[in-house]
Design a protein around this motif. Sequence first.
Motif, PDB file in Angstrom:
ATOM      1  N   MET B 248      26.438  42.765  52.853  1.00  0.00           N
ATOM      2  CA  MET B 248      28.171  42.871  52.568  1.00  0.00           C
ATOM      3  C   MET B 248      28.423  41.814  52.718  1.00  0.00           C
ATOM      4  SD  MET B 248      28.090  45.975  51.531  1.00  0.00           S
ATOM      5  CE  MET B 248      29.733  46.709  51.584  1.00  0.00           C
ATOM      6  N   HIS B 249      28.381  41.009  53.276  1.00  0.00           N
ATOM      7  CA  HIS B 249      28.782  39.753  53.779  1.00  0.00           C
ATOM      8  C   HIS B 249      28.730  38.702  52.613  1.00  0.00           C
ATOM      9  CE1 HIS B 249      30.952  39.701  58.107  1.00  0.00           C
ATOM     10  NE2 HIS B 249      30.074  40.222  57.668  1.00  0.00           N
ATOM     11  N   ILE B 250      27.673  38.678  52.081  1.00  0.00           N
ATOM     12  CA  ILE B 250      27.067  37.584  50.626  1.00  0.00           C
ATOM     13  C   ILE B 250      27.874  38.546  49.700  1.00  0.00           C
ATOM     14  CG2 ILE B 250      24.805  37.217  49.200  1.00  0.00           C
ATOM     15  CD1 ILE B 250      23.569  37.068  51.881  1.00  0.00           C
ATOM     16  N   LEU B 251      28.173  40.240  49.610  1.00  0.00           N
ATOM     17  CA  LEU B 251      28.616  40.756  47.786  1.00  0.00           C
ATOM     18  C   LEU B 251      29.954  40.442  48.319  1.00  0.00           C
ATOM     19  CD1 LEU B 251      27.730  41.705  45.979  1.00  0.00           C
ATOM     20  CD2 LEU B 251      28.585  44.136  47.367  1.00  0.00           C
ATOM     21  N   LYS B 252      30.345  40.308  49.312  1.00  0.00           N
ATOM     22  CA  LYS B 252      31.785  39.527  49.535  1.00  0.00           C
ATOM     23  C   LYS B 252      32.677  38.846  49.319  1.00  0.00           C
ATOM     24  CE  LYS B 252      36.004  40.784  52.302  1.00  0.00           C
ATOM     25  NZ  LYS B 252      36.894  40.631  53.113  1.00  0.00           N
ATOM     26  N   ASN B 253      31.337  37.277  49.322  1.00  0.00           N
ATOM     27  CA  ASN B 253      31.931  36.300  49.177  1.00  0.00           C
ATOM     28  C   ASN B 253      31.049  35.664  47.951  1.00  0.00           C
ATOM     29  OD1 ASN B 253      32.406  34.819  51.366  1.00  0.00           O
ATOM     30  ND2 ASN B 253      30.661  35.256  52.119  1.00  0.00           N
ATOM     31  N   SER B 254      30.169  36.562  47.032  1.00  0.00           N
ATOM     32  CA  SER B 254      29.664  36.209  45.757  1.00  0.00           C
ATOM     33  C   SER B 254      30.533  37.081  44.996  1.00  0.00           C
ATOM     34  CB  SER B 254      28.412  36.599  45.265  1.00  0.00           C
ATOM     35  OG  SER B 254      28.272  37.581  45.643  1.00  0.00           O
ATOM     36  N   LEU B 255      31.648  37.466  45.150  1.00  0.00           N
ATOM     37  CA  LEU B 255      32.032  38.377  44.060  1.00  0.00           C
ATOM     38  C   LEU B 255      33.432  37.974  42.981  1.00  0.00           C
ATOM     39  CD1 LEU B 255      33.003  42.127  45.328  1.00  0.00           C
ATOM     40  CD2 LEU B 255      31.235  41.056  43.454  1.00  0.00           C
ATOM     41  N   THR B 256      33.584  36.757  43.751  1.00  0.00           N
ATOM     42  CA  THR B 256      34.986  36.140  42.498  1.00  0.00           C
ATOM     43  C   THR B 256      34.529  35.723  41.485  1.00  0.00           C
ATOM     44  OG1 THR B 256      35.464  34.484  44.937  1.00  0.00           O
ATOM     45  CG2 THR B 256      36.424  34.157  43.275  1.00  0.00           C
ATOM     46  N   PRO B 257      33.457  34.924  41.038  1.00  0.00           N
ATOM     47  CA  PRO B 257      33.078  35.195  39.693  1.00  0.00           C
ATOM     48  C   PRO B 257      32.876  36.243  38.343  1.00  0.00           C
ATOM     49  CG  PRO B 257      31.749  33.817  41.125  1.00  0.00           C
ATOM     50  CD  PRO B 257      32.768  34.215  41.972  1.00  0.00           C
ATOM     51  N   VAL B 258      32.751  36.970  39.623  1.00  0.00           N
ATOM     52  CA  VAL B 258      32.077  38.053  38.700  1.00  0.00           C
ATOM     53  C   VAL B 258      33.404  38.684  38.505  1.00  0.00           C
ATOM     54  CG1 VAL B 258      30.972  40.603  39.353  1.00  0.00           C
ATOM     55  CG2 VAL B 258      30.280  38.232  40.414  1.00  0.00           C
ATOM     56  N   ILE B 259      35.055  38.591  38.933  1.00  0.00           N
ATOM     57  CA  ILE B 259      35.730  39.324  38.720  1.00  0.00           C
ATOM     58  C   ILE B 259      36.498  38.635  37.874  1.00  0.00           C
ATOM     59  CG2 ILE B 259      38.339  40.171  39.735  1.00  0.00           C
ATOM     60  CD1 ILE B 259      36.658  40.679  41.830  1.00  0.00           C
ATOM     61  N   THR B 260      36.509  37.251  38.185  1.00  0.00           N
ATOM     62  CA  THR B 260      37.063  36.474  36.695  1.00  0.00           C
ATOM     63  C   THR B 260      36.602  36.455  35.677  1.00  0.00           C
ATOM     64  OG1 THR B 260      36.888  34.545  38.228  1.00  0.00           O
ATOM     65  CG2 THR B 260      37.957  34.038  36.048  1.00  0.00           C
ATOM     66  N   ILE B 261      35.320  37.057  35.427  1.00  0.00           N
ATOM     67  CA  ILE B 261      34.706  37.821  34.214  1.00  0.00           C
ATOM     68  C   ILE B 261      35.179  38.841  33.759  1.00  0.00           C
ATOM     69  CG2 ILE B 261      32.318  37.889  33.253  1.00  0.00           C
ATOM     70  CD1 ILE B 261      32.525  34.829  33.917  1.00  0.00           C
ATOM     71  N   LEU B 262      34.861  39.997  34.841  1.00  0.00           N
ATOM     72  CA  LEU B 262      35.579  41.285  34.198  1.00  0.00           C
ATOM     73  C   LEU B 262      36.807  41.101  34.017  1.00  0.00           C
ATOM     74  CD1 LEU B 262      34.187  43.518  37.586  1.00  0.00           C
ATOM     75  CD2 LEU B 262      33.424  43.579  35.237  1.00  0.00           C
ATOM     76  N   GLY B 263      37.803  40.265  34.694  1.00  0.00           N
ATOM     77  CA  GLY B 263      38.742  40.074  33.459  1.00  0.00           C
ATOM     78  C   GLY B 263      38.882  39.485  32.365  1.00  0.00           C
ATOM     79  N   LEU B 264      38.629  38.637  32.494  1.00  0.00           N
ATOM     80  CA  LEU B 264      38.370  38.593  30.835  1.00  0.00           C
ATOM     81  C   LEU B 264      37.199  39.286  30.017  1.00  0.00           C
ATOM     82  CD1 LEU B 264      37.221  34.495  31.263  1.00  0.00           C
ATOM     83  CD2 LEU B 264      39.437  35.106  30.773  1.00  0.00           C
ATOM     84  N   MET B 265      36.152  39.574  30.519  1.00  0.00           N
ATOM     85  CA  MET B 265      35.610  40.727  29.619  1.00  0.00           C
ATOM     86  C   MET B 265      36.244  42.230  29.107  1.00  0.00           C
ATOM     87  SD  MET B 265      32.226  42.135  31.026  1.00  0.00           S
ATOM     88  CE  MET B 265      31.620  40.994  30.697  1.00  0.00           C
ATOM     89  N   PHE B 266      37.907  42.255  29.496  1.00  0.00           N
ATOM     90  CA  PHE B 266      38.773  43.640  29.733  1.00  0.00           C
ATOM     91  C   PHE B 266      39.236  43.390  28.236  1.00  0.00           C
ATOM     92  CE2 PHE B 266      42.250  46.143  29.718  1.00  0.00           C
ATOM     93  CZ  PHE B 266      41.358  47.871  30.082  1.00  0.00           C
ATOM     94  N   GLY B 267      39.507  42.078  27.759  1.00  0.00           N
ATOM     95  CA  GLY B 267      40.396  42.150  26.134  1.00  0.00           C
ATOM     96  C   GLY B 267      39.197  42.301  25.331  1.00  0.00           C
ATOM     97  N   GLY B 268      37.783  41.610  25.754  1.00  0.00           N
ATOM     98  CA  GLY B 268      36.758  41.717  24.711  1.00  0.00           C
ATOM     99  C   GLY B 268      36.260  43.379  24.392  1.00  0.00           C
ATOM    100  N   LEU B 269      36.647  44.274  25.948  1.00  0.00           N
ATOM    101  CA  LEU B 269      36.478  45.476  25.635  1.00  0.00           C
ATOM    102  C   LEU B 269      37.147  45.816  24.174  1.00  0.00           C
ATOM    103  CD1 LEU B 269      35.501  46.856  29.155  1.00  0.00           C
ATOM    104  CD2 LEU B 269      33.827  46.177  27.118  1.00  0.00           C
ATOM    105  N   LEU B 270      38.603  45.718  24.399  1.00  0.00           N
ATOM    106  CA  LEU B 270      39.227  46.385  23.586  1.00  0.00           C
ATOM    107  C   LEU B 270      39.075  45.552  21.812  1.00  0.00           C
ATOM    108  CD1 LEU B 270      42.945  45.653  25.496  1.00  0.00           C
ATOM    109  CD2 LEU B 270      42.100  47.862  25.162  1.00  0.00           C
ATOM    110  N   ALA B 271      38.556  44.497  21.923  1.00  0.00           N
ATOM    111  CA  ALA B 271      38.296  44.067  20.854  1.00  0.00           C
ATOM    112  C   ALA B 271      37.150  44.382  20.099  1.00  0.00           C
ATOM    113  CB  ALA B 271      37.713  43.080  20.931  1.00  0.00           C
ATOM    114  N   GLY B 272      36.318  44.825  20.770  1.00  0.00           N
ATOM    115  CA  GLY B 272      35.010  45.492  20.544  1.00  0.00           C
ATOM    116  C   GLY B 272      34.928  46.856  20.100  1.00  0.00           C
ATOM    117  N   ALA B 273      35.823  47.696  20.593  1.00  0.00           N
ATOM    118  CA  ALA B 273      35.951  48.421  19.932  1.00  0.00           C
ATOM    119  C   ALA B 273      35.797  49.726  18.319  1.00  0.00           C
ATOM    120  CB  ALA B 273      37.760  49.492  20.738  1.00  0.00           C
TER     121      ALA B 273
END
Lengths: 392, 332
Positions: B248-273
């Motif tokens: 759980m500790h590792i996960l919390k520390n490793s989520l930052t880049p994942v969230i960046t990509i998720l944010g950028l991905m949201f627009g990509g999903l709208l575009a892939g629609a």
Amino acid sequence: MPEYVYVKNPLDKLSDAIIDAYASFMDKVKPGWKSKNRGRIEEWKLMFYTLNRSPLGIAGAVLVAFFIFLAIFGPYLAPLSYRTGLVLCDLKARLAPPGTVITIPHKDYCIRMGVHPGKFKFLLGSDNYGRDLWSRILYGARTSLLVSILVVSIGSGIGIILGLISGYYGGIVDEVIMRITDMFLAFPGLILAMALSATLPYAIQGWFKRHMEIAEILGYLFAVKRIDYPALASLLSVIIALWAVWWPGYTRLVRGSALSVRENTYVEAAKALGVSDLSIMLKHILPNMIGPILAYITMDLGGAILTEAALSFLGLGAVPPLADWGRIIYDGSQYFPYAWWLVAFPTLFIFLTVFGFNLLGDALRDAFDPRTRRSIEFKVKKIVAKEEAQEA
Amino acid sequence: MAELKKFLIRRLLTFVPTLIGATFIVFIIAVMIPGNPAQLWAGGIKASKQTVELLIKEYHLNSPWYVQYYYFMKNILSGKAISPVTNTNIWKSITTRLLQVTLPLTLFSFILIVAIGIPLGVLSAIKRNTWIDNVARAFALIGISTPIFGIAYILIFWLQPHGLVALAGMPLPKYKITGIPPIDALLKCDCHYLLIFVKRMWLPAFLLALAGIGVITRVTRNSFLDAMSSEYVVFMEARGFPKRRIYMHILKNSLTPVITILGLMFGGLLAGAPIIETIFGLPGLGRYLLQAIYNFDYLTLVAGVFFVAIIYITVNLLVDILYGVIDPRVRY
């Protein structure tokens, strides 16, 4: 005292030979190159050892090599041209399943199209005009490879230059470039590409009429017949549309790495010695971050193929007579449940190609990463007694 | 908190220029169309002169492009813009399509990405260099390299006879709370509608999510592995903490880049629609914009880009704020 010796497999020896040949060639062009770059050659060899030890990377390289072979020689290997429809020679040629054999009669019409009378086998089936799917897939490989290379080379070139300038100079230059990049990143690229590739063909067609030579060069590259030169405008507009979409990602990536590389002491030393900004950027900053970028470019080549096929699938890319994997799926989807081969085979080819580029890019990223390279080094090296080492 | 306030003000200052710039780019592309848009809108060569002149007057087509842009944005923002081709209110038709189809579809596939991608990445990192890891990595790469438009037909062909997918229509509930059907149904606990919705949407959402799942699996795996080699992990192991707590500790520390990509991905999903909506016949925003491109209806196109850009920039702003919540070390 024990010594280290490399345990090499045949692939390692092959890559050694290639690098040695390159090194001796460079030595002939620029005397003294070999002794000056000994460390670099050693590093390159290690990079190849890393690559040779990743089975997925080799699989990717094989797939990519196969695709490039298809793209270069495909149009010459194809049994028919991409626009030869046999439906008027034999009605059975319409939507023929894979493996159908038809008899081509001795008709003027067929001979004028360049088909020899006799038996003809549709290896992967045919479409509704009786065009051979295998031939069209071979021509489509050329289209896909050229589009992706043109898009990624120019797109990443623009992105890398802007990113370098932005990261190196900083300040107001950085601010202006990054705000413009943000504008392009603020809405999904595919929509911009869609809009551009829908509006550009009209402008490009007029441009082609004035500059016939451009159409001719493109026609030669894409292996398109003279009669279809106007259709090339659609492909060129897709390429331009994807340029507009492709660079912002690279600008961000390169700027980030340039910012961190810029802080190194050797850059400061070069500045103190009065090296020009341009040569600091190109000789000191760029080579130190090129590894991850090259891996990214390799994966991006696959991404470009996928995006181009997607645009063609939406009817905004290649126009009908041209052979294009996305377009074949789009046209074939109208006959789908029956003519499954028109969707399944192009999909398979797109998948394998993009998969190959992704596997290769993944392995390249490991090879470019000094940490994995070092860990591989110990696997390649074996501790042996001194006498044995001398023998080796 | 003062820092956050400053950061928000700075971001909001760039919000409007970015939005204007994004619509501007598309508008310039649209204006580049040679020929006479009014003639096209009025119905081609046979169009009566009167109609064409009326259209030119209504949309200020004889004015320079910046004047056109000004009037157009004014119309859009006041919600009065009428599409010259479909003769419907642009604001209304875009918002209904966005809220009823595209946003539920995108949210659904976003949930799939988070629910499949992150656990797969974590599993792959924990079981590093085993067959589980290899399968997960292969799945991720396959997800990235599959052409969804081809595989969609094959999956429909395979699943349709078993009654696993519904392909026709877009069911809407009778009530309206937020305007987004599945969320309304959740608020009303309407299981019947949710079931219909899932049956219609699961395959499109999954295919839309496929590439994203691959990317997130890889990013999660890499950043989890990076975090796993930190010293505090060794300490926790030596101290005898249970495995799950360490993870759980590792996960919390490793989520930052994942969230960046998720944010950028949201627009990509709208575009892939657009691709997915075309294949599955969903009346969403992507398909509407595609139709607008075919019809040279650039007013609708620019308006659509405007909406997508608003969503995209807002999501990325939220991501930047989230950083501080996840990782207290982050300074705005």
